[in-house]
Design an enzyme around this catalytic site. Structure first.
Site, PDB file in Angstrom:
ATOM      1  N   SER A 376       1.037  -0.746  -0.316  1.00  0.00           N
ATOM      2  CA  SER A 376      -0.490  -0.084  -0.022  1.00  0.00           C
ATOM      3  C   SER A 376       0.797   0.952   0.087  1.00  0.00           C
ATOM      4  O   SER A 376       1.594   1.471  -0.724  1.00  0.00           O
ATOM      5  CB  SER A 376      -1.097  -0.059   1.466  1.00  0.00           C
ATOM      6  OG  SER A 376      -2.112   0.838   0.915  1.00  0.00           O
ATOM      7  N   HIS A 489      -7.664  -5.954  -1.844  1.00  0.00           N
ATOM      8  CA  HIS A 489      -6.535  -4.870  -1.064  1.00  0.00           C
ATOM      9  C   HIS A 489      -5.419  -5.541   0.199  1.00  0.00           C
ATOM     10  O   HIS A 489      -4.712  -5.582   0.653  1.00  0.00           O
ATOM     11  CB  HIS A 489      -6.383  -3.598  -0.833  1.00  0.00           C
ATOM     12  CG  HIS A 489      -5.334  -2.962  -0.458  1.00  0.00           C
ATOM     13  ND1 HIS A 489      -4.427  -1.512  -1.344  1.00  0.00           N
ATOM     14  CD2 HIS A 489      -5.546  -2.196   0.577  1.00  0.00           C
ATOM     15  CE1 HIS A 489      -3.806  -1.233  -0.391  1.00  0.00           C
ATOM     16  NE2 HIS A 489      -3.967  -1.207   0.581  1.00  0.00           N
TER      17      HIS A 489
END
Length: 515
Positions: A376, A489
């Site tokens: 991320s 994610h």
């Protein structure tokens, strides 16, 4: 589509879906819908502690986005509302400048809520607020506490738990909740009368989840440390915590778990940075490779929590360093805000100075065998680092960001995250977006790069990895893209077991081959 806030990572397309309150008798029957409209109970991210019953059972207090939702306001404003149990009398209680994430009614009749006023955007801390349910007036309980409530820890062995914060004592005089403090998530108790607080758990472990009896005399916590996987612990009153599960004992007995050394250092501007390093046992002639791990967020922390990826790498003979540079949670509002509009500046310096510090110590590390990786924001910073230095011989960028301009329009949070974190808008501040995008520096990238990305990632969309991959391939650089189908994610934390194992295998092989 007629709205920008139409998708959410892990949920998928929201379109016109809204979350609303239904009641159902404990004896069964058809559920009765109490709320309805073009807005969402729980806010844009569907927070878990989104409603609470009044102590007399006649009212429901709940969190909701504005009615009707506005693309910008709905992503940055969540207020407290109330409705009677029969669905009548719905009204808004607060006009809060930011977002509440939890609400409970106290036996005293007032409300206690956790929320962020967004004074400095997402860098501002989650605070405990005392609210008058009639007037809507709100006041912070601990205005001088420069720490954020909640769990800011990043790791790869966590799992969803029902949030219990805040717990309120039967007399309304005390409250308990978790607070991220430096490299730990700790349970704290607040005296609501004196506005003081004390820690209930030590600073060398983290509390993933917890629950207690209504009177608070007995509580259960999910605890983890850098060398112990999450287990249940029970605490009676002010007594000593006692572990009551041993689910991971057999696994850990068959593995060598390496503790981390604390290696804090003073940055070039005088700030004190917390850092740790896992060092493999023994000494290798010529020194051992070192992998620098960078956490996501950026408002998150590394610290006292078991990290499977780190143990895997150190078990393979690689040292692993991790730190909490500027931008991290747990060190105050100014620390978290230091990177807003300034990504790749002081945070990058902190990370490079962490490596310099470790190499200056007598740890048996080889300065010619350095790796870097993260996910991320950590993936973004990995991309940024290899565009600004050639000191790393291998890099692994997971679910990262390469182009802020396209991220603005494709991420589920891009259009409101970017103005806060990157600064400005892509059409009015194009130079800022280009300057802060790793893709701008692609010609300077020579480090062999493994990109790991999930095809259903709506937070940092797949196109972020695809762009960087294509650019580097066209330049003839060493790059590989691993695409994970059906994952979001959250691959490293809650992906399917076989794909999580494959992800770890890819990381291990990439670093072993090149370091």
């Amino acid at each position: 589509l007629d709205r920008a806030l139409w998708q959410l990572n892990g949920l998928g397309s929201r379109l016109d879906k809204r979350a609303h309150i239904f009641v159902i008798s404990r004896r069964g029957g058809r559920p009765v819908q109490l709320t309805d409209g073009p807005w969402s109970v729980g806010g844009p991210f569907l927070t878990q502690v989104s409603y609470t019953f009044s102590t007399d059972g006649k009212l429901i207090y709940y969190l909701a986005t504005p009615d009707p939702e506005d693309d910008w306001i709905a992503a940055r404003k969540v207020d407290i509302y109330v409705v009677e149990i029969d669905g009548s009398g719905r009204r808004r209680i607060t006009d809060f400048p930011g977002m509440f994430s939890a609400v409970k009614e106290s036996p005293t009749g007032e409300l206690l809520a956790i929320g962020n006023d967004l004074a400095l955007g997402t860098a501002s801390p989650q605070r405990l607020w005392r609210i008058d349910p009639e007037s809507g007036d709100y006041q912070p309980v601990l205005p001088d506490l420069d720490l954020s409530l909640g769990d800011g820890m990043t790791c790869d062995v966590r799992f969803p738990t029902k949030d219990h914060d805040p717990w309120i004592s039967p007399d309304g005089g005390r409250a308990r909740m978790r607070i991220t403090q430096r490299g730990a998530v700790r349970l704290a108790e607040v005296d609501l009368r004196t506005k003081s607080f004390s820690w209930l758990t030590p600073d060398d472990l983290s509390v993933l989840g917890w629950h207690s009896t209504p009177d608070g005399a007995l509580r259960v916590e999910i605890r983890s440390t850098m060398i112990t996987l999450p287990e249940l612990w029970i605490i009676r009153g002010q007594g000593i915590a006692r572990r009551i599960t041993h689910l991971n004992d057999r696994l850990l007995a068959r593995r060598k778990v390496i503790p981390a050394r604390s290696v804090p250092f003073t940055a070039s501007d005088g700030a004190r940075i917390e850092a740790w390093v896992h060092i493999p046992r023994g000494r290798r002639k010529g020194g051992r490779p070192l992998v620098l791990a960078i956490h996501g967020g950026p408002k998150a922390v590394y610290g006292h929590y078991f990290f499977l990826e780190f143990q895997m790498l150190v078990g393979a003979g690689m040292a692993v360093a991790f730190s909490n540079p500027r931008g991290s949670d747990g060190y105050g509002e100014d620390w978290a805000h230091a990177v807003h509009g300034r990504y790749g500046e002081r945070d990058y310096q902190d990370l490079m100075e962490c490596v310099d510090h470790l190499l200056s110590l007598d740890l048996g590390l080889d300065p010619e065998r350095l790796g870097v990786g993260g996910g991320s924001y950590g993936g973004y910073m990995t991309n940024w680092a290899i565009g600004h230095t050639d000191r790393f011989k291998a890099a692994v960028s997971q679910r990262g960001i390469s182009n802020w301009e396209s991220f603005f329009g494709t991420s589920d949070i891009g259009y409101f995250f970017n103005p806060d974190n990157v600064g400005g808008l892509p059409w009015s501040d194009p130079e800022q977006y280009r300057e802060k995008s790793p893709l701008t520096y692609v010609e300077a990238m020579h480090t062999p790069l493994l990109l790991i990305h999930s095809e259903q990632d709506l937070r940092c969309p797949m196109e972020q990895a695809e762009q960087l991959f294509t650019y580097l391939k066209r330049l003839g650089r060493t790059v590989r893209l691993a695409r994970f189908p059906e994952e979001t994610h959250e691959l490293s934390r809650s992906g399917s077991p076989n794909r999580r194992m494959e992800r770890l295998r890819l990381i291990l092989e990439w670093f072993k081959e090149r370091l």
